[in-house]
Design an enzyme around this catalytic site. Structure first.
Site, PDB file in Angstrom:
ATOM      1  CG  ASP A 150      -6.953  -2.454  -3.313  1.00 12.48           C
ATOM      2  OD1 ASP A 150      -7.330  -1.318  -2.969  1.00 12.48           O
ATOM      3  OD2 ASP A 150      -5.782  -2.859  -3.146  1.00 12.48           O
TER       4      ASP A 150
ATOM      5  CB  SER B  49      -0.956  -0.052   1.195  1.00 15.07           C
ATOM      6  OG  SER B  49      -1.962   0.917   1.095  1.00 15.07           O
TER       7      SER B  49
ATOM      8  CG  HIS C 211      -6.015  -1.928   0.261  1.00 11.61           C
ATOM      9  ND1 HIS C 211      -5.095  -1.720  -0.731  1.00 11.61           N
ATOM     10  CD2 HIS C 211      -5.523  -1.332   1.379  1.00 11.61           C
ATOM     11  CE1 HIS C 211      -4.082  -1.007  -0.242  1.00 11.61           C
ATOM     12  NE2 HIS C 211      -4.321  -0.770   1.042  1.00 11.61           N
TER      13      HIS C 211
END
Length: 320
Positions: A254, A157, A284
């Site tokens: 996501d 991320s 995610h």
């Protein structure tokens, strides 16, 4: 494809709880709230785990070393890992299980960086910490019994964002290179407008409100240049041809899916050896979720990451 039944369990649990937004609490309290929710329930075994101090951009910073073979006489390969959390949240602790699993399954040392967080430390503080720590590890590898020719960088991320940006800085400043990059559902175009950003803006693990808060907290007073700065949005870099070989993974459900895929395609188009995989039915952060509840696809993704790390760092030709 719909959300995988095992991932749906997490969404069902989230739906039963009041959704706490970052603006509902002071930042420190919100971090504590998120850490409690994301604390791993299972912890893979690693022979040696210890914290050390490394030089960050503004003073000493903590790093956690995971070493599956602490008695090895020969220098070992290693992954320098940058945790996610939108540049504002999470820690070495929240990503402890991922790092343990990668160290154990890939049979490499993992060094997890505890960089400074926004909004207290806005861009480029966290990035400069990651760059400084990475360069120190590369240049002092022998002191850590690491092989400087077999070092990788990676993150998930926002940690994937910082990883990519660190590589851009390394090229710009002619720093010590690395052999491989591991990008896990990376944020590489912070203000992207694409199908996945729209399709998964609400009702999933990472929503539009949280994304916007994280971005604004990270860029701080740099908001005027944030739209075009490749150190904030690495996908906007004019040249990626110098990047090391990569494994980029995304999750089908996501909001960051499409930018991660676009980044992998850019790397491939510019001649970088890059393998890309989208994990169907996943959300995610699903690698972290693997240590919160049963998630077979997450276990497979960890195994895939470990395989790519082994291939890149335990062989001389760097095959993917």
């Amino acid at each position: 494809m719909s959300v995988h039944p095992q991932a749906q369990v997490l969404l069902d649990l989230m739906a039963k709880r009041p959704r706490v937004q970052p603006t509902d609490l002071p930042v420190a309290e919100y971090r504590t709230h998120v850490e409690k929710l994301s604390r791993p329930r299972t912890v893979p075994e690693v022979a040696e785990v210890k914290d050390i101090q490394l030089p960050g951009a503004a003073g000493p910073m903590r790093a956690r070393i995971y070493n599956p073979t602490p008695d090895a006489s020969a220098p070992q390969p290693a992954l320098i890992y940058t945790h996610g959390g939108g540049w504002c949240l999470s820690s070495v602790e929240s990503h402890d299980s991922i790092c343990r699993a990668l160290a154990s399954q890939a049979n490499i040392v993992v060094l997890s960086l505890d960089y400074r967080l926004a909004p207290e430390h806005a861009f480029p503080a966290g990035l400069e910490d990651c760059y400084a720590a990475t360069q120190w590890i590369c240049k002092h590898a022998n002191e850590l019994n690491l092989d400087p020719a077999r070092l990788a960088v990676g993150g998930d991320s926002a940690g994937g964002n910082l990883t990519a940006a660190t590589l851009l800085l390394t090229h710009e400043r002619k720093g010590a290179p690395v052999a491989f990059q591991l990008l896990l559902y990376p944020s590489v175009h912070t203000l992207a407008r694409n199908q996945s950003r729209q399709q998964f803006a609400e009702g999933f693990t990472l929503d539009k409100t949280l994304i916007n808060w994280m971005f604004q907290s990270y860029v701080g007073s740099n908001n005027g240049t944030a739209l075009t700065d490749p150190l904030i949005s690495p996908l906007l870099a004019k040249d990626l041809s110098f990047m090391p070989p990569a494994f980029v993974l995304t999750a089908s459900h996501d909001p960051l899916r499409d930018e991660g895929k676009a980044y992998a395609e850019r790397l491939q188009q510019e001649g970088v050896k890059c393998f890309y995989k989208c994990y169907e039915g996943m959300l995610h952060g699903f690698l972290n979720h693997t240590y919160l509840l049963p998630l077979d696809v997450g276990k497979q993704a960890i195994a895939d990451c470990a395989r790519h790390l082994r291939n890149a760092l335990h062989t001389t030709d760097g095959k993917l």
